[in-house]
Design a protein around this motif. Structure first.
Motif, PDB file in Angstrom:
ATOM      1  N   PHE A  55       0.851  -1.057  -0.010  1.00  0.00           N
ATOM      2  CA  PHE A  55      -0.025   0.008  -0.054  1.00  0.00           C
ATOM      3  C   PHE A  55       0.934   1.300   0.029  1.00  0.00           C
ATOM      4  O   PHE A  55       0.580   2.166  -0.732  1.00  0.00           O
ATOM      5  N   LYS A  56       1.856   0.963   0.749  1.00  0.00           N
ATOM      6  CA  LYS A  56       2.863   2.383   0.976  1.00  0.00           C
ATOM      7  C   LYS A  56       3.475   2.493  -0.499  1.00  0.00           C
ATOM      8  O   LYS A  56       3.759   3.797  -0.988  1.00  0.00           O
ATOM      9  N   SER A  57       4.159   1.575  -0.911  1.00  0.00           N
ATOM     10  CA  SER A  57       5.229   1.909  -1.825  1.00  0.00           C
ATOM     11  C   SER A  57       4.618   1.991  -3.365  1.00  0.00           C
ATOM     12  O   SER A  57       5.071   2.594  -4.156  1.00  0.00           O
ATOM     13  N   SER A  58       3.370   1.580  -3.437  1.00  0.00           N
ATOM     14  CA  SER A  58       2.590   1.810  -4.590  1.00  0.00           C
ATOM     15  C   SER A  58       2.111   3.217  -4.720  1.00  0.00           C
ATOM     16  O   SER A  58       1.612   3.815  -5.612  1.00  0.00           O
ATOM     17  N   GLY A  59       2.185   3.979  -3.568  1.00  0.00           N
ATOM     18  CA  GLY A  59       1.752   5.286  -3.681  1.00  0.00           C
ATOM     19  C   GLY A  59       0.397   5.581  -3.090  1.00  0.00           C
ATOM     20  O   GLY A  59      -0.145   6.843  -3.171  1.00  0.00           O
ATOM     21  N   ALA A  60      -0.295   4.459  -2.711  1.00  0.00           N
ATOM     22  CA  ALA A  60      -1.653   4.755  -2.692  1.00  0.00           C
ATOM     23  C   ALA A  60      -2.094   5.289  -1.201  1.00  0.00           C
ATOM     24  O   ALA A  60      -2.966   6.022  -1.043  1.00  0.00           O
ATOM     25  N   LEU A  61      -1.153   5.051  -0.212  1.00  0.00           N
ATOM     26  CA  LEU A  61      -0.964   5.629   1.077  1.00  0.00           C
ATOM     27  C   LEU A  61      -0.848   7.236   1.283  1.00  0.00           C
ATOM     28  O   LEU A  61      -1.689   7.943   1.727  1.00  0.00           O
ATOM     29  N   ASP A  62      -0.003   7.855   0.273  1.00  0.00           N
ATOM     30  CA  ASP A  62       0.207   9.032   0.038  1.00  0.00           C
ATOM     31  C   ASP A  62      -0.996   9.907  -0.488  1.00  0.00           C
ATOM     32  O   ASP A  62      -1.477  10.973  -0.159  1.00  0.00           O
ATOM     33  N   LEU A  63      -1.671   9.155  -1.456  1.00  0.00           N
ATOM     34  CA  LEU A  63      -2.653   9.490  -2.081  1.00  0.00           C
ATOM     35  C   LEU A  63      -4.002   9.875  -1.199  1.00  0.00           C
ATOM     36  O   LEU A  63      -4.517  10.841  -1.149  1.00  0.00           O
ATOM     37  N   ILE A  64      -3.916   8.780  -0.181  1.00  0.00           N
ATOM     38  CA  ILE A  64      -4.997   8.913   0.850  1.00  0.00           C
ATOM     39  C   ILE A  64      -4.844  10.224   1.544  1.00  0.00           C
ATOM     40  O   ILE A  64      -5.586  10.945   2.079  1.00  0.00           O
ATOM     41  N   CYS A  65      -3.606  10.392   2.197  1.00  0.00           N
ATOM     42  CA  CYS A  65      -3.023  11.166   3.020  1.00  0.00           C
ATOM     43  C   CYS A  65      -3.561  12.709   2.301  1.00  0.00           C
ATOM     44  O   CYS A  65      -3.931  13.559   2.891  1.00  0.00           O
ATOM     45  N   THR A  66      -2.851  12.845   0.941  1.00  0.00           N
ATOM     46  CA  THR A  66      -3.155  14.110   0.299  1.00  0.00           C
ATOM     47  C   THR A  66      -4.528  14.420   0.130  1.00  0.00           C
ATOM     48  O   THR A  66      -5.171  15.551   0.154  1.00  0.00           O
TER      49      THR A  66
END
Lengths: 169, 229
Positions: A55-66
């Motif tokens: 989840f983290k390395s795919s960038g999905a976590l950052d997407l949710i945070c943004t």
């Protein structure tokens, strides 16, 4: 601050000695329990750490945070903590997996790392506790338990940030 | 529940990586994180075992009972329908002291016993006010030494893994207080919904409620008499 942990150890051992407990035997029994606990959580933790890694390395976590940034900015809540705060009432090991990720990314002694530690130490897996206790005695109508439990979690989220910024920075 | 979260994280991660072009990172990370999780578990094991060991000493030397005696007078104000000398009250006090010491394995069975004793009194599938208060206390973490978090911080190179301990205490006390306050306010609002209060309301002074079985037998008798006639 440095005195807390050693003095707990000394008082526990001395108290055991006064009460004539076989102190070392008890320690070994407890340590064995610790190994069992570790064994029991190991498969869950490995699975969830991998899932969080994906989840983290795919960038999905950052997407949710943004995505949630306007809300968190408004509340003054660090956006890096959002995934953990969302997962905490549902899954304890899932939140721990995210906690390790926060430590790895920002460091255990950083502001975010400390907030995450306080949040994780001061909340419980609310849904799990409610389900376990009520289902064990066949209670179907739980009335306002969920509201009260989740309010407590929300309070912990706010105060983890407040206390860390007051005392540790 | 966990299955959905697990699947969602993996599937959404894959979709996201496909769109953003992070696939090489992702495939590298899958292999790394599996390996890393085992390293983490091994590095945690020492401190986890040490704490369980010391807490076992505390348990066997009767520190838990001592703590639970300390709580008796305080907890009395939170549970209004429970008799202070009942088994339920003993279990509640023991459960809370086990939680404080971080003895999760000991706390859960004690808590389940407390629920069973409380259920014996209410005999209904609706939670009583006291059950709500008790479960809320268990959904808020009340732990003197947050060992698990400190262990994790240690393995990620924290210089003083216990420096958050005061913040944890303050935060958990405030969170617990707010949780209990909300529980109490809702108890007041919906007090007629508590099965215990309903029972009390039924039994008016000077008039005894007859158990259902007796009236049922009487009905059967009446019915038989009618048939005879």
């Amino acid at each position: 601050m440095d005195y807390i942990i050693p003095s707990i150890l000394v008082s526990v051992t001395l108290f055991g000695l006064i009460k004539k407990v076989n102190v070392f035997e008890a320690f070994v029994t407890g340590a064995k329990d610790g190994i069992y606990t570790l064994f029991r959580i190991a498969p869950t933790m490995i699975g969830l750490i991998v899932a969080v890694g994906v989840f983290k390395s795919s960038g999905a976590l950052d997407l949710i945070c943004t995505f949630l940034q306007p809300v968190t900015d408004f509340l003054g809540f660090p956006k890096q903590l959002v995934p953990m705060a969302l997962l905490r009432p549902v899954s304890g090991s899932g939140a721990t997996a995210i906690l390790t990720n926060v430590f790895k990314e920002y460091g255990a002694d950083s502001f975010v790392g400390r907030c995450a530690s306080v949040l994780s130490g001061s909340t419980e897996t609310t849904f799990y506790a409610i389900t376990m206790y009520y289902s064990s005695v066949g209670i179907k109508h739980i009335r306002h338990t969920m509201v009260a439990g989740l309010t407590a979690d929300l309070t912990a989220m706010i105060f983890s940030v407040v206390t860390v910024s007051l005392f540790l920075s | 529940m966990l299955s959905y979260i697990f699947c969602a994280m993996i599937v959404l991660g894959f979709i996201c990586a496909a769109f953003t072009g992070n696939m090489s990172d992702l495939s590298q990370n899958i292999l790394d994180s599996a390996q890393e999780s085992v390293t983490l578990l091994i590095s945690m094991s020492g401190m986890l075992c040490m704490w369980s060991g010391f807490m076992q000493i505390a348990k066997e030397s009767g520190l838990m009972q001592k703590l639970s005696k300390l709580f008796r007078p305080i907890l009395k104000h939170l549970f209004k329908d429970i008799d202070e000398n009942s088994d339920a009250y003993d279990y509640i006090c023991m459960n809370i002291s086990a939680n404080l010491l971080g003895l999760g394995n000991a706390a859960t069975p004690l808590g389940l016993n407390a629920m069973r004793e409380m259920k014996k009194k209410s005999l209904s599938d609706t939670a009583t006010d006291d059950m709500v208060v008790f479960v809320v206390m268990n959904t808020a973490s009340i732990q003197l030494i947050p060992t698990m978090v400190a262990t994790l911080r240690r393995s990620y190179g924290s210089k003083s893994p216990f420096d958050t301990i005061f913040c944890v205490w303050i935060t958990s006390v405030i969170a617990l207080a707010v949780g209990l306050f909300v529980a109490k306010v809702f108890c007041k609002i919906g007090s007629n919904k508590s099965p215990y209060n309903r029972q009390k309301a039924k039994v008016k002074p000077g008039r005894q409620v007859k158990p259902f079985i007796v009236t049922h037998k009487k009905r059967v008798k009446c019915f038989k008499n009618q048939i005879k006639q």
